[in-house]
Design a protein around this motif. Structure first.
Motif, PDB file in Angstrom:
ATOM      1  N   GLU A 140       0.853  -1.191   0.000  1.00 27.53           N
ATOM      2  CA  GLU A 140       0.000   0.000   0.000  1.00 27.53           C
ATOM      3  C   GLU A 140       0.889   1.241   0.000  1.00 27.53           C
ATOM      4  N   HIS A 141       1.312   1.658  -1.189  1.00 23.43           N
ATOM      5  CA  HIS A 141       2.287   2.726  -1.310  1.00 23.43           C
ATOM      6  C   HIS A 141       1.605   4.082  -1.488  1.00 23.43           C
ATOM      7  N   PRO A 142       2.242   5.153  -1.012  1.00 22.27           N
ATOM      8  CA  PRO A 142       1.669   6.491  -1.159  1.00 22.27           C
ATOM      9  C   PRO A 142       1.596   6.929  -2.620  1.00 22.27           C
ATOM     10  N   ASP A 143       0.770   7.934  -2.839  1.00 21.90           N
ATOM     11  CA  ASP A 143       0.698   8.573  -4.145  1.00 21.90           C
ATOM     12  C   ASP A 143       2.024   9.278  -4.427  1.00 21.90           C
ATOM     13  N   PRO A 144       2.490   9.322  -5.676  1.00 25.81           N
ATOM     14  CA  PRO A 144       3.758   9.995  -5.994  1.00 25.81           C
ATOM     15  C   PRO A 144       3.816  11.435  -5.497  1.00 25.81           C
ATOM     16  N   ALA A 145       2.673  12.090  -5.369  1.00 24.56           N
ATOM     17  CA  ALA A 145       2.672  13.465  -4.883  1.00 24.56           C
ATOM     18  C   ALA A 145       3.231  13.563  -3.474  1.00 24.56           C
ATOM     19  N   PHE A 146       3.088  12.504  -2.666  1.00 25.31           N
ATOM     20  CA  PHE A 146       3.613  12.497  -1.300  1.00 25.31           C
ATOM     21  C   PHE A 146       5.120  12.720  -1.307  1.00 25.31           C
ATOM     22  N   TYR A 147       5.794  12.143  -2.284  1.00 30.65           N
ATOM     23  CA  TYR A 147       7.239  12.292  -2.375  1.00 30.65           C
ATOM     24  C   TYR A 147       7.619  13.593  -3.067  1.00 30.65           C
ATOM     25  N   ALA A 148       6.873  13.954  -4.079  1.00 36.61           N
ATOM     26  CA  ALA A 148       7.207  15.158  -4.851  1.00 36.61           C
ATOM     27  C   ALA A 148       7.126  16.417  -3.999  1.00 36.61           C
ATOM     28  N   GLU A 149       6.299  16.390  -2.965  1.00 37.33           N
ATOM     29  CA  GLU A 149       6.132  17.569  -2.115  1.00 37.33           C
ATOM     30  C   GLU A 149       7.253  17.719  -1.098  1.00 37.33           C
ATOM     31  N   GLN A 150       8.052  16.692  -0.925  1.00 36.41           N
ATOM     32  CA  GLN A 150       9.136  16.774   0.062  1.00 36.41           C
ATOM     33  C   GLN A 150      10.364  17.424  -0.568  1.00 36.41           C
ATOM     34  N   LEU A 160      13.471  13.235   6.336  1.00 33.28           N
ATOM     35  CA  LEU A 160      12.636  12.728   5.267  1.00 33.28           C
ATOM     36  C   LEU A 160      11.444  12.022   5.905  1.00 33.28           C
ATOM     37  N   GLU A 161      10.246  12.238   5.369  1.00 30.85           N
ATOM     38  CA  GLU A 161       9.043  11.663   5.962  1.00 30.85           C
ATOM     39  C   GLU A 161       8.650  10.370   5.245  1.00 30.85           C
ATOM     40  N   THR A 162       8.372   9.326   6.030  1.00 28.75           N
ATOM     41  CA  THR A 162       7.886   8.077   5.482  1.00 28.75           C
ATOM     42  C   THR A 162       6.362   8.056   5.515  1.00 28.75           C
ATOM     43  N   ARG A 163       5.785   7.019   4.934  1.00 27.02           N
ATOM     44  CA  ARG A 163       4.332   6.952   4.750  1.00 27.02           C
ATOM     45  C   ARG A 163       3.538   6.966   6.050  1.00 27.02           C
ATOM     46  N   ASP A 164       4.168   6.560   7.165  1.00 20.01           N
ATOM     47  CA  ASP A 164       3.426   6.576   8.428  1.00 20.01           C
ATOM     48  C   ASP A 164       3.741   7.804   9.272  1.00 20.01           C
ATOM     49  N   GLY A 165       4.455   8.759   8.665  1.00 17.67           N
ATOM     50  CA  GLY A 165       4.752  10.002   9.367  1.00 17.67           C
ATOM     51  C   GLY A 165       6.058   9.989  10.124  1.00 17.67           C
ATOM     52  N   THR A 166       6.759   8.866  10.161  1.00 17.83           N
ATOM     53  CA  THR A 166       8.050   8.800  10.835  1.00 17.83           C
ATOM     54  C   THR A 166       9.064   9.645  10.063  1.00 17.83           C
ATOM     55  N   LEU A 167       9.889  10.383  10.802  1.00 17.48           N
ATOM     56  CA  LEU A 167      10.908  11.234  10.201  1.00 17.48           C
ATOM     57  C   LEU A 167      12.268  10.565  10.321  1.00 17.48           C
ATOM     58  N   SER A 236      11.928  -2.049   5.172  1.00 16.47           N
ATOM     59  CA  SER A 236      11.976  -2.182   3.718  1.00 16.47           C
ATOM     60  C   SER A 236      11.085  -1.147   3.045  1.00 16.47           C
ATOM     61  N   THR A 237       9.862  -0.975   3.548  1.00 19.82           N
ATOM     62  CA  THR A 237       8.977   0.024   2.942  1.00 19.82           C
ATOM     63  C   THR A 237       9.465   1.435   3.238  1.00 19.82           C
ATOM     64  N   ASP A 238      10.130   1.644   4.371  1.00 23.43           N
ATOM     65  CA  ASP A 238      10.800   2.927   4.594  1.00 23.43           C
ATOM     66  C   ASP A 238      11.812   3.174   3.480  1.00 23.43           C
ATOM     67  N   GLY A 239      12.558   2.119   3.117  1.00 24.01           N
ATOM     68  CA  GLY A 239      13.540   2.257   2.047  1.00 24.01           C
ATOM     69  C   GLY A 239      12.893   2.616   0.725  1.00 24.01           C
ATOM     70  N   TYR A 240      11.724   2.037   0.469  1.00 24.05           N
ATOM     71  CA  TYR A 240      10.944   2.423  -0.718  1.00 24.05           C
ATOM     72  C   TYR A 240      10.673   3.925  -0.675  1.00 24.05           C
ATOM     73  N   ASP A 241      10.213   4.419   0.473  1.00 23.29           N
ATOM     74  CA  ASP A 241       9.903   5.848   0.607  1.00 23.29           C
ATOM     75  C   ASP A 241      11.157   6.698   0.442  1.00 23.29           C
ATOM     76  N   VAL A 242      12.273   6.208   0.966  1.00 17.83           N
ATOM     77  CA  VAL A 242      13.536   6.944   0.830  1.00 17.83           C
ATOM     78  C   VAL A 242      13.902   7.106  -0.642  1.00 17.83           C
ATOM     79  N   ILE A 243      13.874   6.011  -1.389  1.00 20.64           N
ATOM     80  CA  ILE A 243      14.248   6.077  -2.804  1.00 20.64           C
ATOM     81  C   ILE A 243      13.328   7.035  -3.561  1.00 20.64           C
ATOM     82  N   GLU A 244      12.032   6.925  -3.319  1.00 16.74           N
ATOM     83  CA  GLU A 244      11.087   7.771  -4.057  1.00 16.74           C
ATOM     84  C   GLU A 244      11.235   9.240  -3.684  1.00 16.74           C
ATOM     85  N   SER A 279      11.458   4.227  -8.780  1.00 15.35           N
ATOM     86  CA  SER A 279      12.560   5.122  -9.133  1.00 15.35           C
ATOM     87  C   SER A 279      13.929   4.566  -8.770  1.00 15.35           C
ATOM     88  N   LEU A 280      13.991   3.304  -8.366  1.00 18.11           N
ATOM     89  CA  LEU A 280      15.277   2.686  -8.045  1.00 18.11           C
ATOM     90  C   LEU A 280      15.984   2.310  -9.342  1.00 18.11           C
TER      91      LEU A 280
END
Length: 777
Positions: A140-150, A160-167, A236-244, A279-280
């Motif tokens: 269940e991955h975030p919309d690309p806009a979640f990453y583009a806004e960072q 950097l913010e991950t999908r659950d709000g962790t920094l 692992s999903t944090d890593g997904y968020d990091v790459i994006e 984007s990896l």
């Protein structure tokens, strides 16, 4: 005295109401009971009215629990509660079932892990329950806009913010001004101190090569928020968020990012890549493991209390909060975190509030001596590397003293990518970043991340600095540019046309270089692993301590006492990083007489090049019903020296095989508790032996004509530089059966057609392969 550097955390108070009810029942006195004769009517039907019907009071229905609001954060298979009253009991409900429970810690935090994302969950306290909480699924991955806004610092330290709000704490280093980009971009993702803005490492390596470098600390480490657990899927999903998020930065070339790192940040790449971030661009996992249980924690089913447990404890210590709930420094965790907090980093300080939820992974290791698919598969890259679809460059050493040398066995599992490139060599943990491998690594990054023709001009300037810091030498010359003058497409095609698997032989013995210089003596290339054409070549154990071409014709046995204290646990002078240097001093000793069995071949008539896994098929018995076996393969040379080649381990009661996965050259075991089986007692009424196939880890070695092959069998210890075994061996008598009924043998992977230099390397020159006079005791 502790210093107050950050104010107390604001907590939402939960009023815990306790209610009880009681009632007094009527006293009954049996002695005063009134009885009525059975023949006397108690009522007059003619005059008495109909009796009133008896009614029973229905119990009051349980009131619906109150709906409460709590500060919760839904994550991937997790729920995090903050700002609660310390000590409050929390039940995690899925429907009417309680699936987890725990108490709020002193920071006011509670984290529930391993939740089923298909179910609605609620948190319950004595005050009531929350509304349903939508736990996130793995895909269940975030919309690309979640990453583009960072927007990350460009350059500098930030979050950097991950999908659950962790920094997560990040440190960005650019090769030039952001406005001069975009730059090819690489990410190092780790639980070490990678995002320390004042630290060293790869941040000093890649920007000079023209790359934007982004270091990110995993949740629960450094200044990052969240709680740390060894490679749980949330990392692992944090890593997904990091790459994006990194790829979305305007200075990232083509809005893509690659990954770099050795050891911990090397292994993390495998975990992140399985989530398939769009984007990896590519990954470069160096010095990795294939299976946390089998490859490092419990090799052969024997607990590795040396590097494996010590490293895990160090990670737990690194994850301790740098401040306490009152906001005072604790002198714990990573030192640079304290510096950040003292400098006024309130985010770093607030992120410490979830560290008390870090589980005690060391205790879990001790409490889980057997393999379980629920725990083991999740942290075994061999089970999921087939999900990796991006170009991958992997490298490592056979005798790796930290992560072990078992990782090549998962090469065939990389079925999701056509661009897998591997460099394998003898040596230790840092060999994968040595000058022998570094040029190919940089070529790979240039082709798949920078998407340009490789030019090693700057690499020639950087590599000596890197080697001086790790190996203590800069006395070497890198090869010339192979792709000079070629267009990018042509260079890429040429690289991909080469054999994908490179075997580097006799690292440390390069002709004309000082001993232990981190360069190989010769190489060979192949397109598959195991190497096509490998011949499983048996050598049979003989009654006279021989290795024979044919089995013995008479049954018998060889015995020894399993005494692990006969050799030192380690065999070098200095600290563990000194092992990598060219001035390392080995002290590799032979076990005491009577504490081992050894079997030696006749001098070889021809040179044999061996590449791959091997198997020591031993028919064994023990007077104590079990024993820990260490087998060590060595070469005895005509010059009177003995060279260590490779080892393997097995607790004999774990000898059950997975037949559909095992081969003649590689036994694969289950390590399940249900498969445990004792060994026969040699003094029993019907003495016998059981077959225990010991996996010898992969290796590549040239046994030259005139040399002898030796197999040693003893209790674990003394043959792996930083591994220490929690062995059950304590003087038991072990017997190895030989002969037609008990055909113990050594099966080796001979690869024909490999051209090797005729002369021997110097005894003290091979990286990771100590040498000693033959028969030294």
């Amino acid at each position: 005295m502790q210093r107050r550097v950050f104010g107390p955390f604001v907590a939402m108070a939960l009023a815990v109401a306790a209610c009880s009810s009681s009632g007094d029942g009527a006293d009954q006195n049996d002695d005063a009971a009134v009885t009525t004769p059975t023949d006397a009517p108690t009522t007059d039907p003619a005059t008495d009215p109909e009796p009133e019907p008896t009614t029973v009071d229905e119990p009051e229905p349980e009131p619906e629990p109150a709906v409460i609001e709590l500060d919760v954060r839904a994550g991937v298979e997790q729920i995090t509660l903050n700002g609660a009253t310390p000590g409050t009991t929390i039940d995690v409900m899925a429907g009417d079932d309680t699936v987890a429970s725990g108490a709020v810690d002193d920071f006011g935090t509670f984290i529930a892990r391993g939740l089923d994302a298909d179910l609605d969950h609620r948190l319950r306290t004595d005050d009531g329950v929350t509304e349903p909480i939508d736990v996130l699924a793995r895909d269940e991955h975030p919309d690309p806009a979640f990453y583009a806004e960072q927007r990350l610092p460009a350059p500098g330290f930030g979050y950097l913010e991950t999908r659950d709000g962790t920094l997560l704490s990040v440190n960005v280093v650019l090769p030039g001004p952001a406005e001069d980009g975009p730059y090819p971009t690489v990410v190092e993702y780790s639980g070490y101190s990678v995002s320390n803005p004042n630290g060293g490492g790869f941040k000093d390596l890649f920007p000079p090569l023209g790359y934007a470098y982004v270091a990110v600390n995993m949740r629960g480490s450094g200044c990052s928020g969240g709680s740390f657990r060894f490679f749980e899927y949330t990392q692992s999903t944090d890593g997904y968020d990091v790459i994006e998020a990194v790829a979305a930065q305007p200075w990232a070339l083509n809005n893509r990012a690659g990954m770099v790192g050795i050891s911990y940040p090397g292994i993390s790449q495998l975990f992140v890549a399985q989530t398939q971030p769009p984007s990896l661009a590519a990954i470069t996992p160096l010095s990795v493991l294939d299976d946390s249980y089998q490859g490092n924690l419990y090799p052969g089913g024997i607990l590795n209390t040396g590097f494996a447990v010590e490293w895990t404890q160090d990670r737990l210590d690194d994850g301790r909060p740098a401040i306490d709930p009152s906001g005072e420094l604790t002198d714990e965790g990573q030192g640079w975190v304290t510096d950040q907090i003292l400098a006024g980093d309130e985010v770093c300080a607030a992120n410490q509030s979830e560290r008390l939820q870090n589980p005690d992974v060391v205790a879990e290791i001790m409490d889980t001596p057997y393999y379980t698919t629920e725990l083991g598969d999740e942290i075994a890259p061999r089970t999921f590397v087939d999900q990796i679809e991006v170009p991958t460059f992997m490298s490592g050493a056979w005798q790796d003293e930290q992560t072990g040398g078992r990782f090549p066995t998962m090469i065939p599992e990389f079925t999701g990518t056509d661009q897998l490139y591997v460099s394998l060599l003898n040596g230790l943990h840092t060999e994968s970043i040595s000058p022998a491998v570094f040029p190919r690594l940089i070529e790979f990054l240039e082709l798949y991340v920078a998407e340009r023709t490789p030019d090693l001009t700057t690499t020639r300037l950087v590599a000596p600095i890197l080697a001086e810091g790790i190996f203590g030498t800069s006395d070497f010359v890198l090869p010339t540019d192979r792709f000079a003058g070629m267009e990018y497409a042509d260079a890429l095609a040429a690289f991909e046309a080469e054999p994908s698997i490179e075997i580097l032989f006799e690292q440390g013995a390069s002709d004309g270089a000082p001993p232990l210089t981190p360069l190989a003596r010769y190489t060979a290339g192949f397109d598959e692993w195991p190497i096509p054409g490998t011949v499983a070549t048996p050598f049979h154990l003989g009654l006279d301590g021989n290795l024979l071409e044919q089995p013995e014709t008479t049954d018998g046995s060889i015995e020894y006492l399993a005494l692990p204290d006969g050799v030192p646990a380690t065999f070098w002078d200095g600290n563990s990083s000194d092992l990598w240097r060219t001035d390392v001093v080995w002290d590799w000793q032979e076990p005491a007489p009577g504490t081992f069995a050894d079997f030696v071949s006749a001098p070889l008539a021809d040179t044999l090049v061996m590449i791959g896994s091997a198997s020591a098929d031993l028919w064994v018995s023990s007077n104590l019903g079990d024993t820990d076996l260490e087998v060590t393969l060595t070469e005895i040379r005509p010059d009177g020296n003995e060279v260590m080649v490779q080892s393997g381990w097995l607790r004999a009661s774990h000898r059950a095989l997975l037949d559909d996965e095992s081969s003649e050259l590689r036994p694969v075991r289950s390590y399940l508790e249900a498969d445990l089986a004792p060994l026969p007692d040699p003094d029993g009424d019907d003495p016998a032996f059981s077959l225990a196939r010991v996996e010898i880890l992969p290796f590549a070695h040239t046994f030259r004509a005139g040399s002898q092959i030796q197999l040693m069998v003893d209790a674990p210890g003394g043959n792996r530089a930083t591994w220490v075994f929690d062995t059950i061996s304590g003087g038991e008598r072990v017997e190895i059966g030989v002969g037609p009924d008990f055909p113990s043998r050594l099966v080796l992977p001979v690869v024909p057609g490999v051209d090797a230099p005729e002369t021997y390397p110097a005894c003290d020159s091979l990286k990771g392969q100590p040498c000693r006079p033959t028969g030294e005791s």
